[in-house]
Scaffold this motif. Structure first.
Motif, PDB file in Angstrom:
ATOM      1  N   PHE A  68      58.084  55.444  37.093  1.00  0.00           N
ATOM      2  CA  PHE A  68      56.667  55.811  37.067  1.00  0.00           C
ATOM      3  C   PHE A  68      55.819  54.555  37.283  1.00  0.00           C
ATOM      4  CE2 PHE A  68      58.898  58.924  34.424  1.00  0.00           C
ATOM      5  CZ  PHE A  68      58.505  60.095  35.058  1.00  0.00           C
ATOM      6  N   PRO A  69      55.455  54.274  38.528  1.00  0.00           N
ATOM      7  CA  PRO A  69      54.752  53.025  38.850  1.00  0.00           C
ATOM      8  C   PRO A  69      53.446  52.814  38.096  1.00  0.00           C
ATOM      9  CG  PRO A  69      55.571  54.070  40.852  1.00  0.00           C
ATOM     10  CD  PRO A  69      55.781  55.054  39.739  1.00  0.00           C
ATOM     11  N   ASP A  70      52.755  53.905  37.732  1.00  0.00           N
ATOM     12  CA  ASP A  70      51.453  53.796  37.070  1.00  0.00           C
ATOM     13  C   ASP A  70      51.536  53.870  35.551  1.00  0.00           C
ATOM     14  OD1 ASP A  70      49.423  53.811  39.374  1.00  0.00           O
ATOM     15  OD2 ASP A  70      50.703  55.517  39.868  1.00  0.00           O
ATOM     16  N   SER A  71      52.741  53.781  35.003  1.00  0.00           N
ATOM     17  CA  SER A  71      52.930  54.074  33.576  1.00  0.00           C
ATOM     18  C   SER A  71      52.324  53.037  32.646  1.00  0.00           C
ATOM     19  CB  SER A  71      54.420  54.244  33.270  1.00  0.00           C
ATOM     20  OG  SER A  71      55.165  53.117  33.678  1.00  0.00           O
ATOM     21  N   VAL A  72      51.908  51.865  33.152  1.00  0.00           N
ATOM     22  CA  VAL A  72      51.209  50.907  32.300  1.00  0.00           C
ATOM     23  C   VAL A  72      49.883  51.490  31.809  1.00  0.00           C
ATOM     24  CG1 VAL A  72      49.984  49.739  34.187  1.00  0.00           C
ATOM     25  CG2 VAL A  72      50.547  48.468  32.105  1.00  0.00           C
ATOM     26  N   PHE A  73      49.341  52.471  32.548  1.00  0.00           N
ATOM     27  CA  PHE A  73      48.048  53.061  32.207  1.00  0.00           C
ATOM     28  C   PHE A  73      48.245  54.235  31.244  1.00  0.00           C
ATOM     29  CE2 PHE A  73      47.343  51.422  36.671  1.00  0.00           C
ATOM     30  CZ  PHE A  73      46.738  50.241  36.256  1.00  0.00           C
ATOM     31  N   PRO A  90      48.585  65.239  33.439  1.00  0.00           N
ATOM     32  CA  PRO A  90      47.924  64.480  34.506  1.00  0.00           C
ATOM     33  C   PRO A  90      47.804  65.242  35.818  1.00  0.00           C
ATOM     34  CG  PRO A  90      49.429  63.064  33.307  1.00  0.00           C
ATOM     35  CD  PRO A  90      49.663  64.472  32.805  1.00  0.00           C
ATOM     36  N   GLY A  91      46.685  64.974  36.513  1.00  0.00           N
ATOM     37  CA  GLY A  91      46.425  65.656  37.768  1.00  0.00           C
ATOM     38  C   GLY A  91      47.126  65.048  38.962  1.00  0.00           C
ATOM     39  N   ALA A  92      47.620  63.826  38.833  1.00  0.00           N
ATOM     40  CA  ALA A  92      48.396  63.211  39.908  1.00  0.00           C
ATOM     41  C   ALA A  92      49.857  63.613  39.734  1.00  0.00           C
ATOM     42  CB  ALA A  92      48.265  61.695  39.859  1.00  0.00           C
ATOM     43  N   PRO A  93      50.456  64.321  40.695  1.00  0.00           N
ATOM     44  CA  PRO A  93      51.828  64.816  40.523  1.00  0.00           C
ATOM     45  C   PRO A  93      52.834  63.736  40.142  1.00  0.00           C
ATOM     46  CG  PRO A  93      50.827  65.801  42.466  1.00  0.00           C
ATOM     47  CD  PRO A  93      49.863  64.772  41.975  1.00  0.00           C
ATOM     48  N   SER A  94      52.654  62.536  40.664  1.00  0.00           N
ATOM     49  CA  SER A  94      53.609  61.461  40.372  1.00  0.00           C
ATOM     50  C   SER A  94      53.531  60.981  38.931  1.00  0.00           C
ATOM     51  CB  SER A  94      53.379  60.277  41.317  1.00  0.00           C
ATOM     52  OG  SER A  94      52.107  59.698  41.099  1.00  0.00           O
ATOM     53  N   VAL A 116      48.692  70.073  26.237  1.00  0.00           N
ATOM     54  CA  VAL A 116      47.964  70.855  27.236  1.00  0.00           C
ATOM     55  C   VAL A 116      48.994  71.461  28.188  1.00  0.00           C
ATOM     56  CG1 VAL A 116      46.366  70.733  29.192  1.00  0.00           C
ATOM     57  CG2 VAL A 116      45.891  69.427  27.100  1.00  0.00           C
ATOM     58  N   ASP A 117      48.979  72.769  28.343  1.00  0.00           N
ATOM     59  CA  ASP A 117      49.979  73.413  29.205  1.00  0.00           C
ATOM     60  C   ASP A 117      49.360  74.229  30.333  1.00  0.00           C
ATOM     61  OD1 ASP A 117      48.976  75.532  27.768  1.00  0.00           O
ATOM     62  OD2 ASP A 117      50.856  76.038  26.770  1.00  0.00           O
ATOM     63  N   GLU A 118      48.041  74.076  30.528  1.00  0.00           N
ATOM     64  CA  GLU A 118      47.362  74.767  31.636  1.00  0.00           C
ATOM     65  C   GLU A 118      46.424  73.794  32.328  1.00  0.00           C
ATOM     66  OE1 GLU A 118      46.541  79.296  30.727  1.00  0.00           O
ATOM     67  OE2 GLU A 118      45.708  78.036  29.130  1.00  0.00           O
ATOM     68  N   GLY A 119      46.311  73.930  33.635  1.00  0.00           N
ATOM     69  CA  GLY A 119      45.415  73.067  34.387  1.00  0.00           C
ATOM     70  C   GLY A 119      45.867  71.627  34.356  1.00  0.00           C
ATOM     71  N   HIS A 120      44.920  70.722  34.598  1.00  0.00           N
ATOM     72  CA  HIS A 120      45.213  69.290  34.600  1.00  0.00           C
ATOM     73  C   HIS A 120      44.098  68.531  33.906  1.00  0.00           C
ATOM     74  CE1 HIS A 120      47.684  70.750  38.015  1.00  0.00           C
ATOM     75  NE2 HIS A 120      48.539  69.892  37.523  1.00  0.00           N
ATOM     76  N   ARG A 137      34.762  66.312  34.661  1.00  0.00           N
ATOM     77  CA  ARG A 137      35.500  66.974  35.741  1.00  0.00           C
ATOM     78  C   ARG A 137      35.671  65.967  36.879  1.00  0.00           C
ATOM     79  NH1 ARG A 137      35.110  72.384  38.176  1.00  0.00           N
ATOM     80  NH2 ARG A 137      33.901  73.102  36.390  1.00  0.00           N
ATOM     81  N   SER A 138      36.867  65.868  37.405  1.00  0.00           N
ATOM     82  CA  SER A 138      37.151  64.886  38.454  1.00  0.00           C
ATOM     83  C   SER A 138      38.273  65.399  39.331  1.00  0.00           C
ATOM     84  CB  SER A 138      37.561  63.544  37.822  1.00  0.00           C
ATOM     85  OG  SER A 138      38.874  63.625  37.283  1.00  0.00           O
ATOM     86  N   ALA A 139      38.736  64.552  40.245  1.00  0.00           N
ATOM     87  CA  ALA A 139      39.874  64.923  41.083  1.00  0.00           C
ATOM     88  C   ALA A 139      41.150  65.057  40.263  1.00  0.00           C
ATOM     89  CB  ALA A 139      40.064  63.884  42.183  1.00  0.00           C
TER      90      ALA A 139
END
Length: 266
Positions: A68-73, A90-94, A116-120, A137-139
């Motif tokens: 997970f390259p972004d896992s520091v965040f 998270p909304g980013a699939p990766s 949370v088990d619905e949406g992102h 609300r964001s991307a």
């Protein structure tokens, strides 16, 4: 329900961080300004952790996750409140797997952890002020995810208010941060929406929008280096500032809040 300390959004006994993986050079970014230098990033990360510890907090340092390259965040993986923690979606699939990796560490520190088990929804879009929880609300964060979070924290006595992240801005907290229960540091483009009516707003200096993502951690305000006008405005308002290098995380759209989960579990 026990009375809640009104300073809980900025007074903490614990923080969780995660060491950057070597795979971070494949991390997500809105604009490619080059890969982060890993040695410099690690030095900045070490300084960040040392500053959190300086305030007396216990800092849990997790190992790197190469998958997970972004896992520091780590902030995007959970919302930590006095009553319990909520694992995000998270909304980013990766990044979906990062939240699952964080869950057992939260369960070791909290008696109640929900998911949370619905949406992102990502933690970078959530600003807890004490009187309410603002969710942008964001991307990466959608209405379904926000509604799911609202249901999960309702019986803990928290009220959510949905707001909107400015177009082209990754997360709501990219453009704002909490300095105390009544005071928010914000860019003009975000504050201009009226979402902070009723709060005192300290504006980020023009051209220094990247300084908006700070954290108030106990008696210190941690902010990225290189933004002298915004730093001076925060100092003039009476806060104690500590500047931390953030040049490498900034290449991946990361800031001060992104690098930790901050909380005081009951």
């Amino acid at each position: 329900m026990p009375a809640r300390d009104p300073a809980f959004p900025y007074r903490f006994t614990h923080a969780i961080t995660r060491a950057p993986a070597t795979s971070i050079i494949r991390g997500l970014r809105a604009v490619d300004t080059g890969n982060p230098d890993l040695a410099t990033l690690r030095a900045h990360h070490d300084a960040y952790i040392a500053t959190l510890r300086e305030t007396g907090a216990t800092v849990v340092e997790l190992g790197p996750l190469e998958d997970f390259p972004d896992s520091v965040f780590v902030e995007d993986t959970a919302l930590c409140l006095p009553e319990g923690a909520v694992v995000m979606r998270p909304g980013a699939p990766s990044r979906l797997g990062e939240a699952a990796e964080m869950a057992p560490h939260l369960k070791a520190l909290y008696t109640e952890v929900r998911t949370v088990d619905e949406g992102h929804i990502e933690g970078g879009d959530i600003l807890v002020t004490g009187r309410e929880i603002l969710v942008g609300r964001s991307a990466r964060t959608d209405a379904t995810g926000i509604a799911s979070l609202a249901r999960l924290v309702a019986d803990w006595g928290h009220r959510l208010r949905e707001v909107h992240t400015p177009p082209g801005v990754l997360h709501f907290k990219t453009d704002c941060s909490l300095l105390d229960a009544e005071t928010i540091l914000s860019t003009d483009r975000l504050a201009g929406s009226g979402c902070f009516a009723g709060y005192r707003v300290i504006p980020v200096a023009e051209g220094e929008e990247a300084a908006a993502n700070t954290i108030r951690f106990n008696d210190l305000v941690l902010m990225p280096e290189g933004f002298p006008h915004t730093r001076d405005a925060i100092l003039t308002a009476g806060y104690t500032v500590r500047e931390i290098g953030n040049s490498e995380c900034a290449k991946l759209d990361g800031g001060m809040s992104c690098l930790s989960l901050r909380f005081s579990p009951r």
